[in-house]
Design an enzyme around this catalytic site. Structure first.
Site, mmCIF file in Angstrom:
data_model
loop_
_atom_site.group_PDB
_atom_site.id
_atom_site.type_symbol
_atom_site.label_atom_id
_atom_site.label_comp_id
_atom_site.label_asym_id
_atom_site.label_seq_id
_atom_site.Cartn_x
_atom_site.Cartn_y
_atom_site.Cartn_z
ATOM 1 N N SER A 1 5.741 51.262 13.922
ATOM 2 C CA SER A 1 5.452 52.486 13.163
ATOM 3 C C SER A 1 5.325 52.227 11.673
ATOM 4 C CB SER A 1 6.576 53.500 13.396
ATOM 5 O OG SER A 1 6.469 54.555 12.470
ATOM 6 N N GLU B 1 6.317 54.129 9.571
ATOM 7 C CA GLU B 1 7.531 54.626 8.914
ATOM 8 C C GLU B 1 8.397 53.462 8.421
ATOM 9 O OE1 GLU B 1 8.762 57.842 8.289
ATOM 10 O OE2 GLU B 1 6.798 58.606 8.864
ATOM 11 N N TYR C 1 14.936 56.771 12.521
ATOM 12 C CA TYR C 1 13.782 56.384 13.337
ATOM 13 C C TYR C 1 13.162 55.096 12.800
ATOM 14 C CZ TYR C 1 8.923 56.541 15.057
ATOM 15 O OH TYR C 1 7.701 56.222 15.605
HETATM 16 P P1 NDP Z 1 5.747 60.888 22.547
HETATM 17 O O1 NDP Z 1 6.978 61.458 21.987
HETATM 18 O O2 NDP Z 1 4.597 61.806 22.881
HETATM 19 O O3 NDP Z 1 6.097 60.046 23.869
HETATM 20 C C1 NDP Z 1 7.174 59.163 23.916
HETATM 21 C C2 NDP Z 1 7.743 59.150 25.338
HETATM 22 O O4 NDP Z 1 8.990 58.478 25.297
HETATM 23 C C3 NDP Z 1 8.010 60.526 25.887
HETATM 24 O O5 NDP Z 1 6.933 60.983 26.656
HETATM 25 C C4 NDP Z 1 9.282 60.361 26.708
HETATM 26 O O6 NDP Z 1 8.998 60.156 28.069
HETATM 27 C C5 NDP Z 1 9.904 59.125 26.148
HETATM 28 N N1 NDP Z 1 11.100 59.506 25.365
HETATM 29 C C6 NDP Z 1 11.244 60.538 24.517
HETATM 30 N N2 NDP Z 1 12.498 60.584 24.021
HETATM 31 C C7 NDP Z 1 13.143 59.538 24.551
HETATM 32 C C8 NDP Z 1 14.453 59.061 24.462
HETATM 33 N N3 NDP Z 1 15.362 59.654 23.697
HETATM 34 N N4 NDP Z 1 14.770 57.971 25.162
HETATM 35 C C9 NDP Z 1 13.864 57.367 25.948
HETATM 36 N N5 NDP Z 1 12.592 57.789 26.104
HETATM 37 C C10 NDP Z 1 12.244 58.858 25.406
HETATM 38 O O7 NDP Z 1 5.242 59.749 21.542
HETATM 39 P P2 NDP Z 1 3.746 59.278 21.191
HETATM 40 O O8 NDP Z 1 2.966 59.157 22.455
HETATM 41 O O9 NDP Z 1 3.232 60.101 20.076
HETATM 42 O O10 NDP Z 1 4.029 57.831 20.581
HETATM 43 C C11 NDP Z 1 4.140 56.685 21.428
HETATM 44 C C12 NDP Z 1 4.977 55.648 20.719
HETATM 45 O O11 NDP Z 1 4.350 55.313 19.477
HETATM 46 C C13 NDP Z 1 6.386 56.093 20.351
HETATM 47 O O12 NDP Z 1 7.231 54.986 20.454
HETATM 48 C C14 NDP Z 1 6.266 56.517 18.905
HETATM 49 O O13 NDP Z 1 7.500 56.409 18.237
HETATM 50 C C15 NDP Z 1 5.245 55.525 18.403
HETATM 51 N N6 NDP Z 1 4.462 55.956 17.261
HETATM 52 C C16 NDP Z 1 3.780 57.131 17.300
HETATM 53 C C17 NDP Z 1 3.030 57.537 16.218
HETATM 54 C C18 NDP Z 1 2.243 58.822 16.255
HETATM 55 O O14 NDP Z 1 1.741 59.236 15.195
HETATM 56 N N7 NDP Z 1 2.085 59.460 17.401
HETATM 57 C C19 NDP Z 1 2.937 56.725 15.010
HETATM 58 C C20 NDP Z 1 3.642 55.465 15.095
HETATM 59 C C21 NDP Z 1 4.379 55.119 16.186
HETATM 60 P P3 NDP Z 1 9.923 60.800 29.249
HETATM 61 O O15 NDP Z 1 10.476 62.094 28.742
HETATM 62 O O16 NDP Z 1 8.940 60.982 30.352
HETATM 63 O O17 NDP Z 1 10.966 59.793 29.546
#
Ligand code: NDP
Length: 320
Positions: A125, A127, A149
């Site tokens: 990220s 961030e 984060y």
């Molecule tokens: P989302 O939040 O849409 O998806 C992340 C998935 O991780 C969820 O669908 C969930 O699946 C699972 N999740 C959520 N919380 C937890 C938790 N506490 N512990 C374990 N699993 C969890 O994220 P994005 O698709 O937007 O992003 C994908 C990845 O890219 C993430 O790692 C994010 O941090 C990173 N990222 C995203 C950016 C953006 O702008 N979108 C920018 C930079 C990095 P379930 O509930 O089915 O288990």
């Protein structure tokens, strides 16, 4: 047929990536913490729910990770799972650190343990860079994380780099700047804005409460960003890449563009709410994607004004 495992397939990026990999001819397996309970709405929206094999996996539990790897024997693993909200990470720092950092470490360890030549992509990220001033961050910019984060993502980034160097794993991080789409949850400010604008355009009398609208972000289009993830794993050598548009805009400019797109004046609707300010935030965030362009042949086509237009359009279409 190549096999891919996407951890966090229910999220925004997981769904777009699953679609891309299916189109590339992969057999795709995706994990959720509880595949029995999850509705996989994003996969349903993209019309691919039935084409993805779904498994439960808790990345913080090594046994669970090893089991899902052994059962599915993927060629490529994409780790997109974990607590993904910067704002929520101030409320849930331990959950954030464990899900991102321990989760990534368990995946790396399990891949090493199997001894198979599995290629690994980790969701890094922007961030991690923290406040970089007016310079655009690239792969050589130091990390100065300013949220739980970002601290967790920084730890995961270095775990990936270490397993690559120490054990020769084909392990890569994409350092992605913000990317948006109609699949973005409303917890994120861009979707919150788009949803409110759409309701107001349809007659709602509500106001839109926002925190600091002076922050600048480099916003890209999620379906393009998952193409970069895929390309990163198709290279000869494992490496890390900054993925960004190279342009940043203030949140106020995003808000203005969203209200403009439905012919309304934002100042009639937006109220600043200091309780929505974060304890620490990044003033400016902008990436330099030159390496991705040169090595991956990847370049963002869509910039903030296009993204606002497409998100508002999608919201209005779904409301009809
Ligand atoms: P989302 O939040 O849409 O998806 C992340 C998935 O991780 C969820 O669908 C969930 O699946 C699972 N999740 C959520 N919380 C937890 C938790 N506490 N512990 C374990 N699993 C969890 O994220 P994005 O698709 O937007 O992003 C994908 C990845 O890219 C993430 O790692 C994010 O941090 C990173 N990222 C995203 C950016 C953006 O702008 N979108 C920018 C930079 C990095 P379930 O509930 O089915 O288990």
């Amino acid at each position: 047929m190549k096999k891919a495992l996407i951890c966090g397939v229910s999220g925004q990026d997981g769904a777009y990536l699953a679609k891309l990999l299916l189109n590339e001819g992969y057999s795709v397996c995706g994990t959720s913490r509880d595949a029995q309970m999850s509705s996989f709405q994003n996969l349903v929206r993209l019309g691919i729910r039935d084409q993805v094999k779904l498994e439960s996996a808790a990345l913080t539990d090594f046994r669970s990770v090893l089991q899902v790897l052994k059962k599915n024997q993927p060629d490529e693993v994409y780790n997109l799972a974990g607590q993904s909200s910067v704002g929520l990470s101030f409320e849930q720092p331990v959950e954030t650190l464990e899900s991102i950092s321990i989760g990534t470490l368990n995946l790396l360890e399990a891949i090493r343990f199997t001894g198979e030549p599995i290629k690994f992509y980790n969701a890094g990220s922007s961030e991690c860079f923290g406040d970089i001033g007016t310079e655009a961050a690239d792969e050589t910019t130091p990390f100065r994380p300013r949220s739980p984060y970002a601290v967790a993502k920084s730890a995961a980034f270095w775990q990936v780099a270490n397993y690559r160097e120490a054990y020769g794993l084909f392990a890569c991080s994409g350092i992605l700047f913000n990317h948006e789409s109609p699949l973005r949850p409303q917890r994120f400010v861009t979707q919150k804005i788009v949803a409110a604008v759409s309701r107001i355009a349809q007659g709602s009398q509500e106001k839109l409460y926002l925190g600091n609208v002076d922050i600048k972000r480099d916003w890209g289009w999620a379906p393009e960003y998952v193409e970069a993830m895929y390309k990163i794993l198709q290279q000869e050598e494992p490496d890390d890449y900054v993925i960004a548009t190279g342009e940043s805009y203030t949140l106020e400019e995003f808000v203005v563009a969203a209200f403009d797109s439905v012919g309304l004046d934002w100042q009639d609707y937006v109220i600043t709410d200091r309780s929505l300010f974060r304890p620490t935030d990044l003033a400016i965030s902008r990436g330099n994607p030159a390496k991705a362009k040169e090595k991956l042949g990847w370049q963002a086509q869509y910039k903030m004004p296009d993204i606002v237009r497409m998100m508002v359009q999608a919201k209005q279409d779904s409301a009809q």
